[in-house]
Design an enzyme around this catalytic site. Sequence first.
Site, PDB file in Angstrom:
ATOM      1  N   HIS A  60       3.975  -9.345   0.692  1.00 50.36           N
ATOM      2  CA  HIS A  60       2.517  -9.180   0.785  1.00 50.36           C
ATOM      3  C   HIS A  60       1.883  -9.150  -0.607  1.00 50.36           C
ATOM      4  O   HIS A  60       2.013  -8.164  -1.340  1.00 50.36           O
ATOM      5  CB  HIS A  60       2.186  -7.885   1.536  1.00 50.36           C
TER       6      HIS A  60
ATOM      7  N   HIS B 149      -1.748 -10.892  -2.893  1.00 56.39           N
ATOM      8  CA  HIS B 149      -2.962 -11.717  -2.909  1.00 56.39           C
ATOM      9  C   HIS B 149      -2.942 -12.506  -4.216  1.00 56.39           C
ATOM     10  O   HIS B 149      -3.396 -12.020  -5.254  1.00 56.39           O
ATOM     11  CB  HIS B 149      -4.216 -10.834  -2.845  1.00 56.39           C
TER      12      HIS B 149
ATOM     13  N   GLN C  96     -11.202 -12.045   4.412  1.00 57.54           N
ATOM     14  CA  GLN C  96     -11.456 -10.766   3.731  1.00 57.54           C
ATOM     15  C   GLN C  96     -12.743 -10.082   4.194  1.00 57.54           C
ATOM     16  O   GLN C  96     -12.816  -8.861   4.296  1.00 57.54           O
ATOM     17  CB  GLN C  96     -11.500 -10.980   2.213  1.00 57.54           C
TER      18      GLN C  96
ATOM     19  N   HIS D 292      -4.121  -7.513   8.121  1.00 58.20           N
ATOM     20  CA  HIS D 292      -4.431  -6.268   7.416  1.00 58.20           C
ATOM     21  C   HIS D 292      -4.955  -5.321   8.502  1.00 58.20           C
ATOM     22  O   HIS D 292      -6.024  -5.563   9.071  1.00 58.20           O
ATOM     23  CB  HIS D 292      -5.524  -6.485   6.379  1.00 58.20           C
TER      24      HIS D 292
ATOM     25  N   GLU E  16      -6.272  -0.316   7.371  1.00 55.97           N
ATOM     26  CA  GLU E  16      -6.115   0.090   5.966  1.00 55.97           C
ATOM     27  C   GLU E  16      -7.285   0.992   5.594  1.00 55.97           C
ATOM     28  O   GLU E  16      -8.214   0.612   4.888  1.00 55.97           O
ATOM     29  CB  GLU E  16      -6.064  -1.129   5.038  1.00 55.97           C
TER      30      GLU E  16
ATOM     31  N   ASP F 206       1.205  -6.241  -3.119  1.00 57.74           N
ATOM     32  CA  ASP F 206      -0.194  -6.392  -2.720  1.00 57.74           C
ATOM     33  C   ASP F 206      -1.051  -7.007  -3.836  1.00 57.74           C
ATOM     34  O   ASP F 206      -1.731  -7.992  -3.632  1.00 57.74           O
ATOM     35  CB  ASP F 206      -0.777  -5.054  -2.250  1.00 57.74           C
TER      36      ASP F 206
ATOM     37  N   TRP G 181      -8.549  -4.504  -6.857  1.00 56.43           N
ATOM     38  CA  TRP G 181      -8.085  -3.330  -6.115  1.00 56.43           C
ATOM     39  C   TRP G 181      -7.088  -2.504  -6.914  1.00 56.43           C
ATOM     40  O   TRP G 181      -6.837  -1.350  -6.618  1.00 56.43           O
ATOM     41  CB  TRP G 181      -7.437  -3.780  -4.801  1.00 56.43           C
TER      42      TRP G 181
HETATM   43  N1  17E Z   1      -7.981  -6.853   0.424  1.00 51.96           N
HETATM   44  C1  17E Z   1      -7.835  -5.864   1.338  1.00 51.96           C
HETATM   45  O1  17E Z   1      -8.524  -5.865   2.366  1.00 51.96           O
HETATM   46  N2  17E Z   1      -6.933  -4.904   1.119  1.00 51.96           N
HETATM   47  C2  17E Z   1      -6.185  -4.908   0.025  1.00 51.96           C
HETATM   48  N3  17E Z   1      -5.298  -3.927  -0.169  1.00 51.96           N
HETATM   49  C3  17E Z   1      -6.353  -5.930  -0.942  1.00 51.96           C
HETATM   50  C4  17E Z   1      -7.243  -6.894  -0.700  1.00 51.96           C
HETATM   51  C5  17E Z   1      -5.532  -5.925  -2.171  1.00 51.96           C
HETATM   52 FE   FE2 Z   2      -3.387  -6.831   1.198  1.00 46.56          FE
END
Ligand code: 17E
Ligand code: FE2
Length: 437
Positions: A77, A79, A172, A230, A233, A329, A335
């Site tokens: 995982h 980005h 996103q 995702h 989170e 990540d 982030w």
């Molecule tokens: N985008 C997201 O929704 N969550 C993350 N942890 C990252 C990007 C890095």
């Molecule tokens: Fe992520």
Amino acid sequence: MLQGCLPIYRDSLGPAMTSSGIGLILRQCRLPHHSELVDLAIKDGQIHALASHLDVLADQEIAVHGKLVSPPFVESHIHLDSALTAGQPRWNQSGTLFEGIDIWRDRKQSLTLEDVKARARATLQLQAQQGVLFVRTHADVSEVNLVALKALLEVREAVKDWITVQVVAFPQDGVYGSPGNDALLEEALKLGADAVGGIPHYELTREDGVQSVHRIFELAQRYDRLIDIHCDEIDDDQSRFLEVVAAWALRTGLGDRVTASHTTAFGSYNNAYALKLMGLLERAGINFIANPLINITLQGRTDTYPKRRGVTRVKELWQRDLNVSLGHDCIQDPWYSLGTGNMLSVASMAVHICQMTGQREMEACYAMVTTNGARTLKVEDSYGLEVGKPANLIVLDADSPYEAIRRSATVTHVISRGKLLAQTQPPATSWLGPPAA
Ligand code: 17E
Ligand code: FE2
């Protein structure tokens, strides 16, 4: 003992000292979970033989001297589209996921194919030189020209001779966050993304979140792709999209083609609900990815004390034989401004935050950055130290997975598709003080 576990093709090697066609031999390798040392021969890009001593010459030999030889790390995982952009156009001051999304929304206005490709390739090289040879990256597809996605698909192709990259189409800003996003997600699959992603906890309403999961499953079935969402989170104990993902994995039969990433809210659920959920997860058989480096910093930001760890229930999932892998990540992005690509840092952080300090537990954390990741990515056919498989492997300056994590051991040799791709010297200190012992 070893002979019972490993197929050995000794006869096919021919007599010693004649031309064998063997490109590379690693002498005296310590394989995970084996006490006996072995020689490993590589021919035509594949693992050709494994035996306690191979009496044969090769074009190139590496004396491993009993160090750990492991299948490569799997970064399940990351980005890559946002990697190496930390501070652009500004730094994340609050440290939250939401400020990160806002900063990235500004940064992505100026994305070009060249910009994304250059950063992605630099990041992949950084990872590969530390032993990562399989990578699953998310590509933000809530961006009108699909620049990030197109760039990462080009990179996937350009690097395929030395590293395997999978691309997840990741909306996103939400599948329903803006009117065009749903169509962009579908377009990304037409262009060749390997997996469909989502972000149900960030959709505008709970109903949109549930609907987005339905839509993701529909697209995955129509285009025959994997799913990596995702999911939850957030520290909100009411964020419960994991149950929706698991229920759909069960109903559609997609099972282990489905992955729930992050699931940090699972760390905040009450135990009564968590118990019920675990039963569903066992039936569904989906994969999980935790990102301990990131989520220990992103989560808990609205807490005073006690402050949550913000990582999913890794130990409990592992205890129930569910497949958990670990990801980095981010490497220097909106982030997370840190990050090196070193998967042993990720494993070490999991050991600490998830309190997996028992010997078996630490070995499990090593598996989470190697074999479990291969399972999640469904690349097991080209992964593993077995005769007949492509020769993708690493040598570490350590005797065991435990030592590798404890000392953050140097990956001294990276072998990809049978060829030496990178070599690194472990640090060496000269002690100039008085004798210490
Ligand atoms: N985008 C997201 O929704 N969550 C993350 N942890 C990252 C990007 C890095
Ligand atoms: Fe992520």
